[in-house]
Design a protein around this motif. Sequence first.
Motif: not given
Length: 279
Positions: A120-125
């Motif tokens: 889910p790290n991409i949701l902070n991009y």
Amino acid sequence: VDGIMSKRNYQRFTSGETSIPNSKLSRLVDKMLLDFIEVNQFIMRTEDHQKLKFREMFELFRQMRYKECLIKLSGIDKDLLVSDSSKQIYNYIDTVVAFALDDSLTSVTIDKLSKLLDYPNILNYSTINSIELNGLIHLNGLLSNNQDSSITDYLFEMLSSKKSNIIGWEAYKAPIAYASLARGYYRLSNYERCVEACNLGIETSRLSGIGFATLNLYSYKALAFNRMLMNDDAIDAAIKVYLLLNVEDNPARKETYIRILNENLNIDIEEFVQIKKGT
């Protein structure tokens, strides 16, 4: 390779992980007593052939011709893909095609897409590319039992933002993306946001001229069939024009198009529509 490059860099070059400058390639070819021009031409032919197969694979995937796409995939040497973007596209298509041909791979596909997208790290991009956007839409659809709206909300903000934060994104794709978001919000029982996504998708479609282009295509199709004396086909196309005009809800345009079709096809299109409804 002594004096030209390190053993590690040579291994990375031969495995396709990286490329090397022509100056080093020339020295390497000389050391191996090969002809530089022939080697360079061979590399260019190989790259061109790979690019062609890659484009063909991508087009088959876009058309959802997954079995044919799988055949093209198997003919691409993954080790020859140098750029990160090419590898990302290859891995994304490989994962989605496998699932499309075997829907028992749901959990495997979720794991692969999550790893590929750094979810889910991409949701902070703050920015993503078009493959990541499509990957998130696909992943969101697979997480059908998940009542977490984080992916849907993130994509909604990315699409509706006035900033250009989706690299490689083309506006004509937006209505399709909004349709996916509308599905996501509907599944989450967030009907107000679903309607908002629908409205944005419809407006984007209108502004981009997609609906207008489709209208013209069916109109010319009807006129061409009429010239070819293929009356049934002409009327079928004309009925589609009529239905599209009703959806568009532009009275002035509707009057113009209906008049042109009626005059050229020598029919009353509204009458034909009523007959179709009665059958």
